[in-house]
Design an enzyme around this catalytic site. Structure first.
Site, short mmCIF file in Angstrom:
data_model
loop_
_atom_site.label_atom_id
_atom_site.label_comp_id
_atom_site.label_asym_id
_atom_site.label_seq_id
_atom_site.Cartn_x
_atom_site.Cartn_y
_atom_site.Cartn_z
N GLY A 54 53.58 37.24 38.87
CA GLY A 54 53.62 38.69 38.78
C GLY A 54 53.58 39.36 40.14
O GLY A 54 53.02 38.82 41.09
N SER A 55 54.17 40.52 40.23
CA SER A 55 54.06 41.31 41.46
C SER A 55 52.68 41.97 41.51
O SER A 55 51.93 41.95 40.54
CB SER A 55 55.16 42.36 41.51
OG SER A 55 56.43 41.74 41.58
N GLY A 56 52.35 42.52 42.66
CA GLY A 56 51.02 43.09 42.87
C GLY A 56 50.10 42.18 43.64
O GLY A 56 48.97 42.56 43.95
N HIS A 57 50.61 40.96 43.98
CA HIS A 57 49.81 39.99 44.74
C HIS A 57 50.37 39.77 46.14
O HIS A 57 50.06 38.77 46.78
CB HIS A 57 49.77 38.65 44.00
CG HIS A 57 49.31 38.76 42.59
ND1 HIS A 57 48.09 39.30 42.23
CD2 HIS A 57 49.92 38.41 41.42
CE1 HIS A 57 47.96 39.27 40.92
NE2 HIS A 57 49.05 38.74 40.40
N LYS A 105 51.34 28.57 39.41
CA LYS A 105 49.92 28.88 39.24
C LYS A 105 49.56 28.77 37.77
O LYS A 105 50.35 29.12 36.89
CB LYS A 105 49.61 30.30 39.75
CG LYS A 105 49.93 30.50 41.23
CD LYS A 105 49.42 31.83 41.74
CE LYS A 105 49.90 33.04 40.96
NZ LYS A 105 51.38 33.16 40.89
N ASP A 110 53.15 32.03 33.17
CA ASP A 110 53.86 31.35 34.25
C ASP A 110 54.23 29.93 33.85
O ASP A 110 55.37 29.49 34.04
CB ASP A 110 53.00 31.31 35.52
CG ASP A 110 52.82 32.67 36.17
OD1 ASP A 110 53.09 33.68 35.50
OD2 ASP A 110 52.41 32.71 37.34
N HIS A 219 44.15 39.11 38.67
CA HIS A 219 44.64 40.20 37.83
C HIS A 219 43.49 41.12 37.41
O HIS A 219 43.67 41.98 36.54
CB HIS A 219 45.31 39.65 36.57
CG HIS A 219 46.34 38.62 36.84
ND1 HIS A 219 46.07 37.26 36.87
CD2 HIS A 219 47.67 38.73 37.11
CE1 HIS A 219 47.18 36.59 37.15
NE2 HIS A 219 48.15 37.46 37.30
#
Length: 333
Positions: A54-57, A105, A110, A219
């Site tokens: 996911g984006s945001g990392h 991960k 995922d 998250h």
């Protein structure tokens, strides 16, 4: 909560466009589906390495695409797994004929989506191996996982395996190396504040002004416990006790140590944490052979940090030291 965005629906696409504009000499960005590849991909005869999440990392994973590290990365929506068609497209784009390693991960979405993409790629004649990273010692199961979460060791695995691929190791060797890194790496994180996704515009969870969450996920998942804020020395001692006793690490070991910011923590505080970690390692007879301090796996604007230790003998240290040229990590080139 204030954010430098236009509209929430376009955050990932516009961030990818910004990456392409800033690092066009290193990476190429594709849309619909979204994925990032190294500028010279595919590299014929070299094992290709693909990761995603996911984006945001950020900078995980797109910031680690380039020479000596990842060949491709698949960015999902904020805190959301990328889709199989992204992973399939990225894998096909970077396959140089020597096979492709997926570094995944351990988050349920995922793992499932990478498995689907791997099958599609195998049907197309591409040899694919997958290794799941599950290094988080904080909790065994969480809102996002069955088993331990994959966190900081992911970055170290991507760098070390990327170097091995450049050296000409075959797919089985690179995959086995990735499993070795995962087996020898341990991580744990803490949060001082929550974070807010662009779509929600409000904190993901409530955390009091005088509270911290021990064992947080990237998250914003709950950790081991919530408690009153403590000093850096006390926080480092709690985290390191959980990490060091889990492998366990012992006197005489050499490690690569990463102090990772969660997105909103000033670098001065990360160096204070590294100072405490270094003192604990010295007291236990553990030698920090290499170090990394900064924001590498973030959770938007969350304040907090994670600690990762990787037991590393001379072979892993040599691969760590090998040249790398990505938007985020650059040395030896």
């Amino acid at each position: 909560m204030k954010k430098l965005i236009n509209i929430p629906e376009n955050v990932v696409k516009e961030a990818l466009a910004g990456m392409a504009a800033a690092h066009g000499d290193v990476v190429k960005v594709f849309y619909n589906p979204n994925y990032i590849i190294r500028a010279d991909a595919p590299v014929k005869g070299k094992v290709a390495i693909v990761s995603g999440g996911g984006s945001g990392h950020e900078p995980l994973h797109g910031g680690f695409v380039g020479k000596g590290m990842l060949d491709a990365a698949c960015p999902g929506d904020i805190f959301t797994s990328p889709t199989p068609d992204q992973m399939e497209a990225a894998t096909k784009a970077v396959d140089g004929g020597a096979g492709v390693l997926h570094i995944v991960k351990n988050y349920t979405g995922d793992v499932m989506n990478f498995e689907m993409a791997a099958e599609l790629c195998r049907d197309a004649g591409i040899t694919v191996e997958a290794v799941v990273i599950d290094d988080d010692v904080a909790v065994k199961d969480s809102l996002y996982t069955a088993g331990r979460r994959g966190v900081g060791t992911t970055v170290l695995a991507e760098k070390i395996c990327g170097a091995a691929a450049v050296q000409g190791q075959n797919l089985q060797q690179v995959a086995d190396l990735c499993r070795k890194v995962n087996a020898h790496g341990r991580s744990m994180g803490i949060a001082l504040t929550s974070c807010a996704t662009p779509a929600a515009g409000k904190p993901t969870f409530d955390l009091g002004d005088d509270e911290m969450e021990i064992g947080i996920g990237i998250h914003g998942e709950p950790g081991r416990q919530r408690m009153k804020i403590k000093t850096a020395k006390e926080i480092a001692a709690m985290m390191m006790d959980a990490i060091v006793t889990d492998l366990p690490y012992k006197s005489g070991d050499q490690v690569i140590a990463m102090i990772n910011g969660m997105g909103g923590t000033p670098l001065i505080e990360l160096y204070i944490m590294f100072h405490e970690v270094a003192a604990i390692c010295k007291a236990r007879g553990i030698t920090i052979a290499r170090s990394l301090v900064g924001n590498y796996i973030t959770s938007l604007e969350m304040q907090g940090c994670s600690i990762t230790l990787l037991k590393a003998e001379a072979d892993l240290l040599a691969l760590w030291d090998a040249p790398v040229h990505t938007p985020t990590l650059r040395w030896g080139c």
